[in-house]
Design an enzyme around this catalytic site. Structure first.
Site, PDB file in Angstrom:
ATOM      1  N   SER A  12      61.242  21.464  59.222  1.00 28.02           N
ATOM      2  CA  SER A  12      61.435  22.445  60.293  1.00 28.02           C
ATOM      3  C   SER A  12      60.249  22.616  61.229  1.00 28.02           C
ATOM      4  CB  SER A  12      61.794  23.810  59.695  1.00 28.02           C
ATOM      5  OG  SER A  12      60.769  24.274  58.840  1.00 28.02           O
ATOM      6  N   LYS A  54      62.490  25.803  66.582  1.00 28.88           N
ATOM      7  CA  LYS A  54      62.723  27.119  67.175  1.00 28.88           C
ATOM      8  C   LYS A  54      62.986  27.080  68.685  1.00 28.88           C
ATOM      9  CE  LYS A  54      62.195  30.359  63.908  1.00 28.88           C
ATOM     10  NZ  LYS A  54      63.071  31.531  63.728  1.00 28.88           N
TER      11      LYS A  54
END
Length: 419
Positions: free
Chosen positions: A312, A57
């Site tokens: 992720s 992110k």
């Protein structure tokens, strides 16, 4: 040619890669021996769990913030996040010395909240509100509107998508081999749209598979209906992907570039978390395990192929591990709960253990209160099996000894109340 005006271009994604060089080194793209043997394929992991904020992110957050005029940034920024976007924004605020207000759901794991504070230091304040990302997002946008501060979206923004797309740029620079499949987790769709757009343009033969948790399949719902859908209820366990509504921009990109979306049960996610820790010493959060868990549902198709999975994130709270193990055992058919109706007489418990519990079974939960002046009394019992094939033998023994039981694993309402 894409029909979406927000379709991330190769040029813009590669430009974002240049911006991110200010703060990031490329994360490893590793062949995983264990998964490769398990699936008979070359399985590579893109290790975004090794980012400085432990998730991808930071890419979109920093790229977006750096695209904003410095004079505008002086007034501060606002974001909403279930944890990982918040950490990326917090890091960016500290690095660029700008003030940020970060809205997070009240259900956010404590570990993620503490990480946000650590990365942002004195440059951020945290507001806990609502019990879902979507509720926190609405509150953050309202605050941004009233305060005049700039809102940094978690996924539905061209610069966010382009920042996430830099993962694709890195992968194709890190391997000379053609990828047959790439598995990408989906929450709101920023990662899938950015990364997927880059892969589709540079390596059009690669199959792009999105992965969503069964408790929050917002992109799948949108694809099936042909428009954005807001899910009425979601399961927040896979917190990094627990989104009620996919982004409008990300949906328009994803519908062009995704070859399929795999829906993964939360129990399969938990099994994957445990497997990755035990076999590869890799710590993944629930959303970070999605792409690897999806391989089970594509096992026949990927055999002999070259496959990439985006890991992720690794922001997993250790206090959740008992819950993760429980969900995994239930999903794998290794743990079963029963309500047993026992005659209230001496020796009945000893008989149950001797006659019913098998040599490799483990009685792991027992709750019983003897009632006076009653002939029968209920007990809540949990049994852990060594092999799920032992379940039917367990039932046969109970039936042979005329045990009155109710198996409650599949009775969702009763199970939630009692367990």
């Amino acid at each position: 040619m894409s029909t979406s005006k927000y379709f991330p271009s190769v040029e813009n994604i590669e430009k974002a890669s240049g911006v991110l060089k200010e703060i990031l080194e490329p994360t490893p793209f590793q062949l995983n021996a264990d998964l490769s043997v398990k699936y008979g394929a070359d399985v590579f992991l893109k290790r975004e769990d090794l980012q400085m904020v432990r998730s991808y992110k930071i890419r979109g957050a920093y790229n977006k913030i750096r695209s904003i005029d410095p004079e505008t940034l002086k007034y501060g920024i606002v974001c909403a996040s279930a944890g990982n976007h918040a950490q990326g924004v917090a890091f960016s605020c500290n690095k660029l010395q700008i003030m940020g207000s970060i809205y997070m759901p009240t259900t956010t794991p404590k570990q993620k909240i503490e990480q946000v504070r650590m990365f942002g230091k004195e440059y951020i304040d945290i507001v806990l509100t609502g019990d879902t990302f979507d509720a926190a997002n609405i509150a953050a946008m309202e605050f941004a509107r009233k305060s005049g501060k700039t809102f940094i979206p978690p996924f539905d923004d061209p610069k966010i998508m382009e920042g996430q797309g830099t993962i694709g740029h890195e992968i194709l620079n890190q391997t000379k081999e053609k990828l047959d499949y790439i598995f990408i987790p989906i929450g709101g769709g920023g990662l899938a749209s950015g990364l997927g757009a880059y892969i589709r343009q540079i390596s059009p033969e690669t199959k792009i598979i999105g992965v969503e948790p069964a408790g929050a399949p917002c992109m799948k719902a949108a694809m099936e209906k042909g428009e954005i859908v807001e899910l009425e209820n979601i399961n927040k366990f896979v917190d990094g992907a627990a989104v009620k509504r996919a982004g409008a921009m990300t949906y328009n990109v994803c519908k062009e570039i995704l070859d399929d979306i795999v829906i993964v049960p939360e129990g399969a996610v938990c099994t994957t978390i445990i497997h990755m820790y035990n076999k590869s010493a890799i710590v993944v959060e629930p959303a970070g395990a999605l792409s690897i868990a999806a391989l089970n549902f594509y096992a026949d198709k990927i055999k002999g192929k070259k496959v990439a999975c985006i890991v992720s994130g690794s922001n997993n709270d250790i206090t959740r591990m008992e819950e993760i193990r429980e969900k995994s055992l239930l999903y794998e058919g290794l743990k079963h709960y029963f309500i047993i109706t026992f005659p209230q007489k001496p020796g009945v418990m000893l008989s149950f253990i001797r006659d019913i519990i098998g040599p490799t079974d483990d009685l792991v939960y027992f709750q019983y209160i003897k009632k006076t002046n009653k002939e029968f009394g209920p007990a809540l019992i949990g049994i852990e099996l060594a092999d799920k094939a032992d379940f039917h033998a367990l039932l046969r023994r109970m039936e042979a000894h005329h045990i009155m039981y109710e198996h409650i694993n599949e009775n969702n309402k009763l199970f939630e109340i009692l367990i």
